[in-house]
Design a protein around this motif. Structure first.
Motif, PDB file in Angstrom:
ATOM      1  N   UNK A 177      20.513  21.732 -30.008  1.00 50.55           N
ATOM      2  CA  UNK A 177      21.362  22.816 -30.497  1.00 50.55           C
ATOM      3  C   UNK A 177      21.344  24.006 -29.533  1.00 50.55           C
ATOM      4  N   UNK A 178      20.149  24.360 -29.049  1.00 53.30           N
ATOM      5  CA  UNK A 178      20.077  25.522 -28.163  1.00 53.30           C
ATOM      6  C   UNK A 178      20.654  25.181 -26.787  1.00 53.30           C
ATOM      7  N   UNK A 179      20.526  23.927 -26.361  1.00 48.57           N
ATOM      8  CA  UNK A 179      21.157  23.510 -25.098  1.00 48.57           C
ATOM      9  C   UNK A 179      22.675  23.681 -25.193  1.00 48.57           C
ATOM     10  N   UNK A 180      23.224  23.265 -26.330  1.00 45.04           N
ATOM     11  CA  UNK A 180      24.683  23.365 -26.515  1.00 45.04           C
ATOM     12  C   UNK A 180      25.121  24.830 -26.612  1.00 45.04           C
ATOM     13  N   UNK A 181      24.330  25.607 -27.327  1.00 36.15           N
ATOM     14  CA  UNK A 181      24.638  27.031 -27.446  1.00 36.15           C
ATOM     15  C   UNK A 181      24.620  27.698 -26.077  1.00 36.15           C
ATOM     16  N   UNK A 182      23.597  27.398 -25.299  1.00 34.35           N
ATOM     17  CA  UNK A 182      23.419  27.996 -23.978  1.00 34.35           C
ATOM     18  C   UNK A 182      24.601  27.645 -23.069  1.00 34.35           C
ATOM     19  N   UNK A 238      20.469  32.364 -18.930  1.00 35.64           N
ATOM     20  CA  UNK A 238      20.439  31.021 -19.505  1.00 35.64           C
ATOM     21  C   UNK A 238      19.006  30.551 -19.743  1.00 35.64           C
ATOM     22  N   UNK A 239      18.856  29.677 -20.738  1.00 32.91           N
ATOM     23  CA  UNK A 239      17.522  29.113 -21.044  1.00 32.91           C
ATOM     24  C   UNK A 239      17.436  27.650 -20.622  1.00 32.91           C
ATOM     25  N   UNK A 278       9.724  24.273 -24.423  1.00 33.64           N
ATOM     26  CA  UNK A 278       8.799  25.393 -24.552  1.00 33.64           C
ATOM     27  C   UNK A 278       9.259  26.344 -25.654  1.00 33.64           C
ATOM     28  N   UNK A 279      10.534  26.710 -25.612  1.00 32.46           N
ATOM     29  CA  UNK A 279      11.021  27.715 -26.549  1.00 32.46           C
ATOM     30  C   UNK A 279      11.039  27.198 -27.998  1.00 32.46           C
ATOM     31  N   UNK A 280      11.524  25.998 -28.177  1.00 38.41           N
ATOM     32  CA  UNK A 280      11.547  25.438 -29.537  1.00 38.41           C
ATOM     33  C   UNK A 280      10.118  25.101 -29.963  1.00 38.41           C
ATOM     34  N   UNK A 325      15.751  29.462 -27.975  1.00 41.76           N
ATOM     35  CA  UNK A 325      15.230  28.336 -28.762  1.00 41.76           C
ATOM     36  C   UNK A 325      14.207  28.804 -29.788  1.00 41.76           C
ATOM     37  N   UNK A 326      13.391  29.786 -29.390  1.00 38.35           N
ATOM     38  CA  UNK A 326      12.418  30.355 -30.325  1.00 38.35           C
ATOM     39  C   UNK A 326      13.141  31.213 -31.360  1.00 38.35           C
TER      40      UNK A 326
END
Lengths: 325, 361
Positions: free
Chosen positions: B45-50, B67-68, B74-76, B96-97
């Motif tokens: 989800x965070x990859x897609x958001x980024x 960008x993350x 790490x973040x999730x 992600x966090x």
């Protein structure tokens, strides 16, 4: 009621808040068993314990940064910087975080902290122990800057600073720590922030000052009175944000203004006050206003500190120039 | 012969290699299949958001964005390891966090879209907002941890910092304070090898960044930051240790910034394509996907469905972000202090009058 010194009044205010508000925590270098290098926290760790009065490692940015984290999590930290010349490492934390957090989070987080520091020259101290750097902090949005000029105002203003919901930098004039005593009632009554105090009423000229220089300024007013000149003396007390209404009301009556401060002149608060008065009440002025300040030089070692600091004579001479102008 | 008065070790923890093969002891989380699936979904989800956020910047709909990409494990991992009552102190790319902890996609976009309301976090009461100055946030975490300790709350403060940030004095001051008071804090160094254009070799001569804990009297652990199971294994221990009152830990997570530093940066100026290609082979989603797929816990069809759902959510967030108008100029003044001082009230009126007189500048 016993008469106490300014430094004892600071101690009294800290003790009062520690006793009445469990969120108040003191932190700083040598403030525990040693009671602070100026003894402003003497006896407090013994009375309130090591969880309320914390000796910290020796790092000023850390002291400010910790206080920000503590304050944002609901404590009311009162942090001490040992000497004003050591306060510079806190600038990053104070300007980038303490003063910004409320705005950045739209009030979700806030920083109800106090950063106390001794300030100013006149006590024969070593290098880096005599600076007046209030203007640096007065330039920070979201940060209050307060300085007392008597034991009673030290007590009342420090209570107000601790209870204020925003960060306050509290400059304590070292020269006044033990200069004289005053009766101070430990009644928990805070004095208002963002307000000047008129210490002496007068119709002929307005003298504005703060901190230790209030004493030379009051003495200058006494000297002027010997020749029939009645000077009004205003203690700025909160250096940011400034209560201009009290100053403008006074200048509207006297038409003459001298601002006295120990800090260097350029970009000091004296220039700021003169500019505001010129913009808003220039036509009230009967003569150009004058600043009497420390010079734009490195604060000298103590052999020359009295030549650096504004003297009674310099203030009287400036007042006479404005009166003649 | 001098005698040795102190001796230190820096362990490295790995669970999965780049292909998802087990190479170390697995934490209990490895058999908690539902949580693992939730975590993998959050990483996706965070990859897609980024990806979408970068695209918004490239099309002029967002300001500079950090960008993350490559930091998802790490973040999730951090997000899923913390409890809601803990406090997180980010730098500026730990979405992600933050998403795990209740920050909204639309809020992240608002922040990078130049609007402080992005840090007002409607559903995250106490986490700090982004810290751009580098390193300062580590002290806030120590301060928060000190507050937790003094109030006897079983809460943990976790700060993240980059490899460049470890050169800052504040970082060491924060570790030192955490050591002295045995604070319930965890410090995570996201060693992504690049501080904008400066590689790690020019940042420090230290063999590891984890060893920077040693001078502060803290344990320092290195972990493969692209290996979700290893990240959780190390963080679970560090957080548990902090929560029990046994003190802080420094975790150095080895990862790689697959993106430019921000959208204003062009990493091709200072690093080779070969290096980035090698780093892509180590990226965090591939290995966890393979680990799950091989155990029948994740399918291609499931990923397709989840991706579609995320895309809908992201589009909705983008719509909400784009539909949010400018804040009032009064906002610049109204949160400077709890109560508006007289002089600032006058400047506020001045600003509003200026806007009214010339609405478009």
């Amino acid at each position: 009621m016993a008469k106490i010194t300014l430094v004892e009044a600071i101690n009294l205010a800290l003790a009062h808040e520690l006793a009445h508000d469990p969120a108040v925590v003191l932190l700083g270098e040598d403030i525990g068993p040693n009671g602070g290098v100026f003894r402003s926290t003497v006896g407090l760790q013994e009375r309130f314990g090591e969880d309320r009065v914390l000796d910290t490692p020796l790092a000023e940015s850390m002291i400010a940064g910790l206080a920000i984290g503590m304050a944002a999590m609901g404590l009311k930290p009162v942090a001490e910087i040992q000497f004003s010349g050591f306060i510079y490492p806190t600038v990053d934390q104070m300007i980038n975080h303490a003063g910004r957090l409320r705005t950045r989070t739209r009030g979700r987080l806030s920083v109800p902290m106090v950063l106390r520091t001794p300030s100013g020259a006149g006590i024969h101290a070593p290098e880096h122990h005599s600076e007046s750097n209030e203007a640096l902090f007065a330039h920070m949005p979201g940060v209050r800057v307060v300085t007392p000029s008597s034991p009673r105002r030290a007590y009342g203003l420090l209570l107000a600073a601790i209870r204020d919901p925003d960060p306050v930098v509290f400059f304590e004039p070292t020269r006044l720590y033990r200069l004289h005593k005053q009766e101070v009632e430990d009644d928990g009554e805070a004095l208002p922030l963002d307000t000047c105090f008129v210490l002496r009423e007068g119709r002929d000229i307005t003298l504005v000052s703060w901190g230790a220089m209030i004493h030379e300024t009051l003495e200058a007013a006494r000297v002027l009175a010997e020749t029939g000149v009645e000077a009004e003396v205003i203690d700025l007390a909160t250096l940011s944000p400034i209560d201009y209404e009290t100053i403008l009301e006074s200048v509207a009556r006297t038409g003459r203004l001298v601002v006295v401060h120990e800090a260097p002149r350029t970009a000091g608060l004296g220039g700021e006050i003169l500019a505001e008065v010129a913009e808003r009440a220039g036509y009230d002025l009967a003569a150009p206003p004058i600043r009497v300040t420390g010079y734009d030089v490195v604060t000298p070692l103590f052999k020359l500190e009295h030549e650096f600091m504004p003297s009674v004579n310099r203030i009287v001479a400036a007042a006479r120039r404005v009166l003649e102008g | 012969m001098p005698s040795i008065v102190a001796h230190f070790d820096v362990p490295l923890v790995r669970c999965l290699d780049a292909e998802g093969r087990v190479v170390g002891d697995l934490p209990p989380l490895a058999s908690d299949t539902e949580t693992l699936r939730t975590i993998f979904r959050a990483m996706l989800r965070v990859r897609l958001f980024d990806t979408k956020a970068v695209a918004l910047q490239r099309t002029g709909q967002l300001g500079t964005y950090a960008s993350c990409l490559g930091h998802e494990a790490l973040h999730v991992g951090i997000g899923s390891a913390l409890r809601p009552e803990d406090a997180f102190f980010p730098t500026y790319r730990e979405y992600g966090t933050q998403l795990w902890r209740g920050v909204k996609m639309s809020e992240i976009l608002l922040f990078w879209g130049g609007d402080e309301r992005g840090s007002a976090f409607a559903e995250q009461p106490h986490d700090f907002p982004w810290a751009v100055p580098i390193g300062t946030q580590t002290l806030h975490a120590s301060g928060a941890a000190l507050a937790f300790r003094l109030r006897h709350e079983a809460r943990v403060a976790l700060a993240i910092i980059g490899d460049g940030g470890t050169s800052q004095g504040d970082f060491y001051e924060a570790l030192n304070a955490a050591g002295v008071w045995s604070l319930p804090a965890v410090f995570v160094v996201a060693n992504n090898r690049w501080a904008i254009s400066v590689p790690l070799a020019k940042q420090t001569a230290a063999q590891t960044l984890a060893q920077k804990a040693i001078a502060a009297g803290l344990p320092g652990v290195q972990v493969d930051g692209n290996d979700l199971l290893a990240v959780r294994s190390v963080l679970d221990d560090a957080i548990e240790r902090a929560r029990r009152g046994h003190g802080a830990t420094l975790v150095e997570a080895l990862t790689y910034r697959l993106s430019d530093h921000t959208t204003a940066d062009d990493a091709r100026r200072y690093r080779s394509k070969e290096e980035v290609d090698r780093a892509w082979a180590e990226e965090p989603l591939v290995r966890l996907r393979r680990f799950l797929t091989e155990r029948g816990l994740w399918t291609e069809a499931e990923e397709k469905r989840w991706t579609e759902r995320c895309q809908e959510e992201i589009e909705e967030a983008v719509r909400a972000y784009l539909a949010t108008g400018k804040p009032s100029p009064a906002d610049m003044f109204d949160y400077t202090f709890a109560t508006l001082p007289v002089g600032l009230a006058a400047q506020r009126a001045e600003a509003l009058a200026a806007v009214e007189a010339a609405p478009h500048g």
